[in-house]
Write an enzyme that holds these catalytic residues in place. Structure first.
Site, PDB file in Angstrom:
ATOM      1  N   HIS A  34      30.925  69.036  35.819  1.00 17.64           N
ATOM      2  CA  HIS A  34      31.536  70.204  35.181  1.00 17.64           C
ATOM      3  C   HIS A  34      30.602  70.695  34.077  1.00 17.64           C
ATOM      4  O   HIS A  34      29.518  70.122  33.891  1.00 17.64           O
ATOM      5  CB  HIS A  34      32.932  69.843  34.650  1.00 17.64           C
ATOM      6  CG  HIS A  34      32.945  68.613  33.781  1.00 17.64           C
ATOM      7  ND1 HIS A  34      32.303  68.547  32.567  1.00 17.64           N
ATOM      8  CD2 HIS A  34      33.504  67.385  33.972  1.00 17.64           C
ATOM      9  CE1 HIS A  34      32.481  67.354  32.029  1.00 17.64           C
ATOM     10  NE2 HIS A  34      33.198  66.619  32.865  1.00 17.64           N
ATOM     11  N   HIS A  37      28.882  68.093  31.742  1.00 22.73           N
ATOM     12  CA  HIS A  37      27.694  67.438  32.294  1.00 22.73           C
ATOM     13  C   HIS A  37      26.505  68.399  32.286  1.00 22.73           C
ATOM     14  O   HIS A  37      25.394  68.030  31.913  1.00 22.73           O
ATOM     15  CB  HIS A  37      27.930  67.024  33.756  1.00 22.73           C
ATOM     16  CG  HIS A  37      29.030  66.039  33.972  1.00 22.73           C
ATOM     17  ND1 HIS A  37      30.192  66.375  34.630  1.00 22.73           N
ATOM     18  CD2 HIS A  37      29.145  64.734  33.646  1.00 22.73           C
ATOM     19  CE1 HIS A  37      30.970  65.297  34.713  1.00 22.73           C
ATOM     20  NE2 HIS A  37      30.359  64.289  34.114  1.00 22.73           N
ATOM     21  N   GLY A 147      27.382  62.558  26.066  1.00 22.70           N
ATOM     22  CA  GLY A 147      28.311  63.504  25.456  1.00 22.70           C
ATOM     23  C   GLY A 147      29.078  62.895  24.290  1.00 22.70           C
ATOM     24  O   GLY A 147      29.543  61.756  24.361  1.00 22.70           O
ATOM     25  N   GLN A 148      29.236  63.691  23.253  1.00 16.14           N
ATOM     26  CA  GLN A 148      30.057  63.305  22.094  1.00 16.14           C
ATOM     27  C   GLN A 148      31.528  63.144  22.494  1.00 16.14           C
ATOM     28  O   GLN A 148      32.300  62.457  21.838  1.00 16.14           O
ATOM     29  CB  GLN A 148      29.895  64.375  21.002  1.00 16.14           C
ATOM     30  CG  GLN A 148      30.697  64.168  19.737  1.00 16.14           C
ATOM     31  CD  GLN A 148      30.299  62.911  18.981  1.00 16.14           C
ATOM     32  OE1 GLN A 148      29.121  62.566  18.925  1.00 16.14           O
ATOM     33  NE2 GLN A 148      31.280  62.212  18.421  1.00 16.14           N
ATOM     34  N   SER A 185      36.582  67.545  31.658  1.00 10.29           N
ATOM     35  CA  SER A 185      36.552  66.161  32.139  1.00 10.29           C
ATOM     36  C   SER A 185      36.806  66.162  33.642  1.00 10.29           C
ATOM     37  O   SER A 185      37.616  66.953  34.136  1.00 10.29           O
ATOM     38  CB  SER A 185      37.657  65.349  31.442  1.00 10.29           C
ATOM     39  OG  SER A 185      37.859  64.123  32.131  1.00 10.29           O
ATOM     40  N   ARG A 187      38.449  64.074  35.127  1.00  9.47           N
ATOM     41  CA  ARG A 187      39.841  63.644  35.317  1.00  9.47           C
ATOM     42  C   ARG A 187      40.837  64.782  35.106  1.00  9.47           C
ATOM     43  O   ARG A 187      42.002  64.640  35.467  1.00  9.47           O
ATOM     44  CB  ARG A 187      40.174  62.459  34.409  1.00  9.47           C
ATOM     45  CG  ARG A 187      39.477  61.170  34.825  1.00  9.47           C
ATOM     46  CD  ARG A 187      40.020  59.953  34.106  1.00  9.47           C
ATOM     47  NE  ARG A 187      39.545  58.708  34.711  1.00  9.47           N
ATOM     48  CZ  ARG A 187      38.527  57.983  34.257  1.00  9.47           C
ATOM     49  NH1 ARG A 187      37.861  58.377  33.182  1.00  9.47           N
ATOM     50  NH2 ARG A 187      38.157  56.877  34.877  1.00  9.47           N
TER      51      ARG A 187
HETATM   52  P1  AMP Z   1      31.003  60.817  33.175  1.00 11.32           P
HETATM   53  O1  AMP Z   1      30.594  61.495  34.436  1.00 11.32           O
HETATM   54  O2  AMP Z   1      32.433  61.004  32.815  1.00 11.32           O
HETATM   55  O3  AMP Z   1      30.556  59.374  33.126  1.00 11.32           O
HETATM   56  O4  AMP Z   1      30.198  61.539  32.001  1.00 11.32           O
HETATM   57  C1  AMP Z   1      28.794  61.614  32.039  1.00 11.32           C
HETATM   58  C2  AMP Z   1      28.297  62.140  30.725  1.00 11.32           C
HETATM   59  O5  AMP Z   1      28.853  63.430  30.482  1.00 11.32           O
HETATM   60  C3  AMP Z   1      28.715  61.266  29.526  1.00 11.32           C
HETATM   61  O6  AMP Z   1      27.630  61.193  28.612  1.00 11.32           O
HETATM   62  C4  AMP Z   1      29.880  62.023  28.955  1.00 11.32           C
HETATM   63  O7  AMP Z   1      30.067  61.794  27.573  1.00 11.32           O
HETATM   64  C5  AMP Z   1      29.435  63.456  29.201  1.00 11.32           C
HETATM   65  N1  AMP Z   1      30.570  64.389  29.149  1.00 11.32           N
HETATM   66  C6  AMP Z   1      31.739  64.288  29.825  1.00 11.32           C
HETATM   67  N2  AMP Z   1      32.572  65.305  29.487  1.00 11.32           N
HETATM   68  C7  AMP Z   1      31.900  66.054  28.572  1.00 11.32           C
HETATM   69  C8  AMP Z   1      32.217  67.225  27.833  1.00 11.32           C
HETATM   70  N3  AMP Z   1      33.392  67.851  27.964  1.00 11.32           N
HETATM   71  N4  AMP Z   1      31.295  67.714  26.972  1.00 11.32           N
HETATM   72  C9  AMP Z   1      30.093  67.085  26.820  1.00 11.32           C
HETATM   73  N5  AMP Z   1      29.733  65.989  27.493  1.00 11.32           N
HETATM   74  C10 AMP Z   1      30.622  65.467  28.354  1.00 11.32           C
END
Ligand code: AMP
Length: 283
Positions: A34, A37, A147-148, A185, A187
C-alpha cells in the site's frame, strides 16, 4: 526489475552492484503493498543507486492463533507497483529458503521485545529480528527503511543493529494515512465497512491526546484516559493497550516531557490495529 527467489542469486547480483560502488537501499515487507510501503521505497529510491525490496510473509513472527494463513497476498499487483516505483530487485524467498530443514537460530532483543505489542504477541518480535537480521545478511544494504507506523519494531531493530554492530543504517519513514487518518495497513483489508468507519477512532484518540498535551496537560494517566474514552465510544473497538512511553526505552512515562510516544493497539471487530504519535510538551 529483477524478481529473484533464490538467495545465492540475490547475493551474486548485489555483490556486482557493490563492486561497482553502487549504494544499496533496502525495504523489507510482507507484501500486499500500500502507499505506506511505497513511501518507504521512494525514500530508498531518493537515497540509493539500487533499491531492493523483499516480500516474505514470515511465519516466525505470527503466533499459532494469528493470521499467517489468511494474511492478504497479491504478488502480481505488488510486482507491478514496485516496477512503477523503480525498484531494481524484488526478493521473494520461499519459506524453505529462509528456514530450511534443521533451522535453529533466533535473535531476541531482551526487554524491548516483551513490552507493548510483545505482551499479547509473545515471540513476535523475535521472529521479526531473526528474519530482518537474515535479510540484512543476504542483501547487505547500506541502509534499510522502516515505517514509524510500527514504532516498537523500529526501536527494536535499531537496538539490534547497535548491539550487534551491524553495518546498516536504519532510516525511519513517516506514517502514511488514509484521508480520514487511519494508518495504511495491509490488515485494513480485513475491516468490514462498519468496522472501517469505527477504526478512525484510533487516530482520533492520538490526535485528541496530542491536543490535550498542547493545552498543558502532560500527566500520562490523564492522556491514557482521554484516549480510552475515544476508543470506547465506538462499539466495535476495544483497546488492548494504550500507553505513553519513552520513544527509545519504551518505558512507561508518568508525564510527557520533551518527547513521548503515544501508542496503542486496538481491536476493531477481530482486526488488531496499531498506531502511534510522537508528542513533546515543548510543542
Ligand atoms: P509490513 O509489510 O507490514 O511488514 O510492513 C513493511 C514496512 O512498511 C515496515 O517497515 C512498516 O513499518 C512499513 N509500513 C507499514 N504501514 C505503513 C504506513 N502506513 N506508513 C509507513 N510505513 C508503513
Amino acid at each position: 526489475m529483477r524478481v529473484v527467489e533464490d538467495i545465492a542469486t540475490v547475493r551474486a547480483l548485489l555483490s556486482e552492484h557493490r563492486r561497482r560502488g553502487e549504494s544499496v537501499g533496502f525495504v523489507p515487507t510482507m507484501g500486499y503493498l500500500h502507499e505506506g510501503h511505497l513511501s518507504l521505497v521512494r525514500i530508498a529510491r531518493a537515497r540509493a543507486m539500487r533499491v531492493v525490496v523483499s516480500i516474505f510473509v514470515n511465519p516466525m513472527q505470527f503466533g499459532p492463533d494469528e493470521d499467517f494463513e489468511r494474511y492478504p497476498r497479491d504478488p502480481e499487483r505488488d510486482r507491478r507497483l514496485l516496477e512503477a516505483e523503480g525498484c531494481d530487485l524484488l526478493f521473494t524467498p520461499s519459506r524453505e529458503a529462509v528456514y530450511p530443514e534443521g533451522y535453529g537460530t533466533e535473535v531476541s532483543v531482551a526487554g524491548l521485545a516483551g513490552k507493548l505489542c510483545g505482551q499479547s504477541r509473545p515471540g513476535h518480535f523475535d521472529g521479526v529480528t531473526t528474519v530482518v537480521l537474515k535479510l540484512f545478511n543476504i542483501v547487505q544494504p547500506d541502509f534499510a527503511v522502516f515505517g514509524q507506523k510500527d514504532a516498537q519494531q523500529l526501536v527494536i531493530i535499531r537496538r539490534m543493529v547497535a548491539d550487534l554492530d551491524l553495518p546498516v543504517q536504519i532510516v525511519a519513514g513517516p506514517t502514511v494515512r488514509e484521508p480520514d487518518g487511519l494508518a495504511a495497513s495491509s490488515r485494513n483489508a480485513y475491516l468490514s465497512p462498519e468496522e472501517r468507519k469505527q477504526a478512525t477512532c484510533v487516530y482520533r484518540a492520538l490526535r485528541g491526546a496530542e491536543a490535550v498535551v498542547r493545552s498543558g496537560e502532560v500527566r500520562a494517566d490523564r492522556l491514557v484516559d482521554e484516549m480510552r474514552r475515544t476508543i470506547e465510544a465506538e462499539p466495535l473497538a476495544s483497546a488492548e493497550y494504550i500507553s505513553v512511553v519513552d520513544p527509545v526505552s519504551l518505558e512507561d512515562l508518568e508525564a510527557v516531557g520533551r518527547s513521548a510516544l503515544l501508542t496503542l493497539a486496538v481491536r476493531v471487530g477481530k482486526t488488531r490495529l496499531i498506531d502511534n504519535l510522537l508528542v513533546g510538551a515543548g510543542g
